[in-house]
Design an enzyme around this catalytic site. Sequence first.
Site, PDB file in Angstrom:
ATOM      1  N   MET A   1      -2.240  -1.866  -2.799  1.00  0.00           N
ATOM      2  CA  MET A   1      -0.643  -1.942  -2.791  1.00  0.00           C
ATOM      3  C   MET A   1      -0.156  -0.684  -3.707  1.00  0.00           C
ATOM      4  O   MET A   1      -0.488  -0.682  -4.696  1.00  0.00           O
ATOM      5  CB  MET A   1      -0.348  -3.160  -3.260  1.00  0.00           C
ATOM      6  CG  MET A   1       1.166  -3.584  -2.929  1.00  0.00           C
ATOM      7  SD  MET A   1       0.749  -4.115  -1.160  1.00  0.00           S
ATOM      8  CE  MET A   1      -0.522  -5.125  -1.118  1.00  0.00           C
ATOM      9  N   ARG A   6      -3.639   5.758  -1.519  1.00  0.00           N
ATOM     10  CA  ARG A   6      -4.708   5.685  -2.656  1.00  0.00           C
ATOM     11  C   ARG A   6      -5.961   6.464  -1.914  1.00  0.00           C
ATOM     12  O   ARG A   6      -5.974   6.673  -0.828  1.00  0.00           O
ATOM     13  CB  ARG A   6      -5.158   4.155  -2.513  1.00  0.00           C
ATOM     14  CG  ARG A   6      -5.702   3.541  -1.260  1.00  0.00           C
ATOM     15  CD  ARG A   6      -6.272   2.169  -1.570  1.00  0.00           C
ATOM     16  NE  ARG A   6      -5.254   1.379  -1.943  1.00  0.00           N
ATOM     17  CZ  ARG A   6      -4.286   0.805  -1.541  1.00  0.00           C
ATOM     18  NH1 ARG A   6      -4.329   0.670  -0.263  1.00  0.00           N
ATOM     19  NH2 ARG A   6      -3.403  -0.188  -1.990  1.00  0.00           N
ATOM     20  N   LEU A 387      -6.103  -5.486  -7.921  1.00  0.00           N
ATOM     21  CA  LEU A 387      -6.817  -4.658  -8.732  1.00  0.00           C
ATOM     22  C   LEU A 387      -7.787  -3.572  -7.790  1.00  0.00           C
ATOM     23  O   LEU A 387      -8.604  -4.261  -7.220  1.00  0.00           O
ATOM     24  CB  LEU A 387      -7.938  -5.113  -9.551  1.00  0.00           C
ATOM     25  CG  LEU A 387      -7.076  -6.128 -10.996  1.00  0.00           C
ATOM     26  CD1 LEU A 387      -8.084  -6.705 -11.564  1.00  0.00           C
ATOM     27  CD2 LEU A 387      -6.152  -5.245 -11.538  1.00  0.00           C
ATOM     28  N   GLU A 388      -7.097  -2.417  -7.368  1.00  0.00           N
ATOM     29  CA  GLU A 388      -7.586  -1.483  -6.636  1.00  0.00           C
ATOM     30  C   GLU A 388      -8.945  -0.721  -7.071  1.00  0.00           C
ATOM     31  O   GLU A 388      -9.337   0.156  -6.289  1.00  0.00           O
ATOM     32  CB  GLU A 388      -6.714  -0.650  -5.968  1.00  0.00           C
ATOM     33  CG  GLU A 388      -5.587  -1.517  -5.284  1.00  0.00           C
ATOM     34  CD  GLU A 388      -4.469  -0.731  -4.821  1.00  0.00           C
ATOM     35  OE1 GLU A 388      -4.481   0.470  -4.909  1.00  0.00           O
ATOM     36  OE2 GLU A 388      -3.571  -1.206  -4.182  1.00  0.00           O
ATOM     37  N   ASN A 389      -9.290  -0.680  -8.304  1.00  0.00           N
ATOM     38  CA  ASN A 389     -10.410  -0.033  -8.853  1.00  0.00           C
ATOM     39  C   ASN A 389     -11.538  -0.938  -9.423  1.00  0.00           C
ATOM     40  O   ASN A 389     -12.332  -0.505 -10.256  1.00  0.00           O
ATOM     41  CB  ASN A 389      -9.959   0.558 -10.291  1.00  0.00           C
ATOM     42  CG  ASN A 389      -8.721   1.553  -9.882  1.00  0.00           C
ATOM     43  OD1 ASN A 389      -8.883   2.359  -9.069  1.00  0.00           O
ATOM     44  ND2 ASN A 389      -7.467   1.287 -10.716  1.00  0.00           N
TER      45      ASN A 389
END
Length: 562
Positions: A1, A6, A387-389
């Site tokens: 998001m 990204r 959490l995109e990492n």
Amino acid sequence: MSPHRRSLRFWSGAVTAALALTVTTVGQASAADVNNARNAGFESGLSDWTCSAGSGTTVSSPVRTGAAALQATPSGQDNARCAQSVRVKPNSTYTLGAWVRGGYAYLGVTGTGTTDVSTWTPDSSSWKQLSTTFTTGSSTTSVTVYTHGWYGQSAYYADDVSVFGPDGGGGTDPGPTIPSAPAGLNVSGTTSSSVSLAWNAVSGATGYTVYRDGTKVTAVSGTSATVTGLAASTSYSFQVTATNGAGESPKSAAVTGTTNKPNGPGPALPKHAVTGYWQNFDNGATVQKLADVQAQYDIIAVAFADATSTPGAVTFNLDSAGLGGYTVDQFKADIRAKQAAGKKVIVSVGGERGTVAVNDAASATNFANSVYSVMQTYGFDGVDIDLENGLNATYMTQALRSLSAKAGSSLIITMAPQTIDMQSTSNSYFQTALNIKDILTVVNMQYYNSGSMLGCDGKVYSQGSVDFLTALACIQLEGGLAPSQVGLGLPASTRGAGSGYVSPTVVNNALDCLTKGTGCGSFKPPRTYPGLRGAMTWSTNWDATAGNAWSNAVGPHVHGLP
């Protein structure tokens, strides 16, 4: 998001193309069928089996049944192929099956005299059954059955290989018999929306089916299950059956489980819900107060909490200046007003630039304590994990269970993984969702800013279509999540994401395909999921920028689902 695009993570084209195989449903043996595979459980080592480049061995753990299983390790240009020649009858149909786990695993047959077939599964941390059928040609008396992994991937395990069909005369392993009914069924826990069950293992069973009020609700391989999506303060009757290749046992004695009373502010979450992310910043989308958020949204995720200097800990800082002087007191009052109107307001942790890391016991404790403190300060109903990492499944599970123990059964937990995060149950996001299934509200995967991905049928789909939404949702629905824990996440407008926007009509068609079997594209799900939770969008602000076109179209459709 994210308000920004990204970075993308793609499968390699070669691997994706090679994996685009069709998964078929499990066939059931007839009374006259025998298992024509020899040493099917690897109890006699590698007798009757030949593995390429010395890639195979037998191990005592993990095993599915008996005392041994196959372990085969790909290396370099070798995919760890283990094969056996099996005697068969001409013009006959056989069901090929095996149980696998570990790295990517394939099961197939060659030399059928008709169409050679194969099936596969991504890496799995638990035993998973593969099955397909084949028909022999008019002069075929033997076939080659094989398993293999994939280049550069980890070792796979296989056990209980079967080639059920007419006796080919080459020697057989005994076929299965229908197991007995499970005993000891009991209620091991309850929340306001779920009932957890446990029962005794049944000899010869390969799986178990759970029934609620006479209707099948889930199938599991172990001796426990949690049935979710239930109404609060309601009694349900549960039974369990044991299954294997020969069929299904009689149902167990029934037990009654009663869900807890709800204890959160306002009414319970509706059966079908719309989630929207509210931006605590100005990035060119319409700046909103919470009070401005369209009434179609049932869950409002406030984006985002901020990391602190303490590992795992978060805080929340309202961007009053960026939001036109919106004060903390107004914000808190708007949260209470939304809750009084039946909405849930949660705080989202992460985003494209989120730097929160929960990777040990201390940071898990810090996360739970700090999120609970933020909830107490502002009145949030729960937390969203975005959490995109990357995340650590072990410690994020620990953190969310600790938070649940503090907040109680009314806690709302949502997740917003990227498509790559939910391709396999062994991925950390998917593992976390399954680990907290008894307290999880919904997973709203982001079907955008994505490369092409595999669907649950093993075929490759590109974003921007009904098939992309339904075939990828199927992975979650068939991979262990309840329909009430699955939602479709899409941008509210073309400006809401770098790629992957689809019109509300496409979203609604996908919802209908999954819940009613209508409006599908070329992909048809193996069953319908009337309990599907609904849809999500980034963001309420971009929705407002586009005149609330997304929520005006998708909201009523979600709320009108069966």
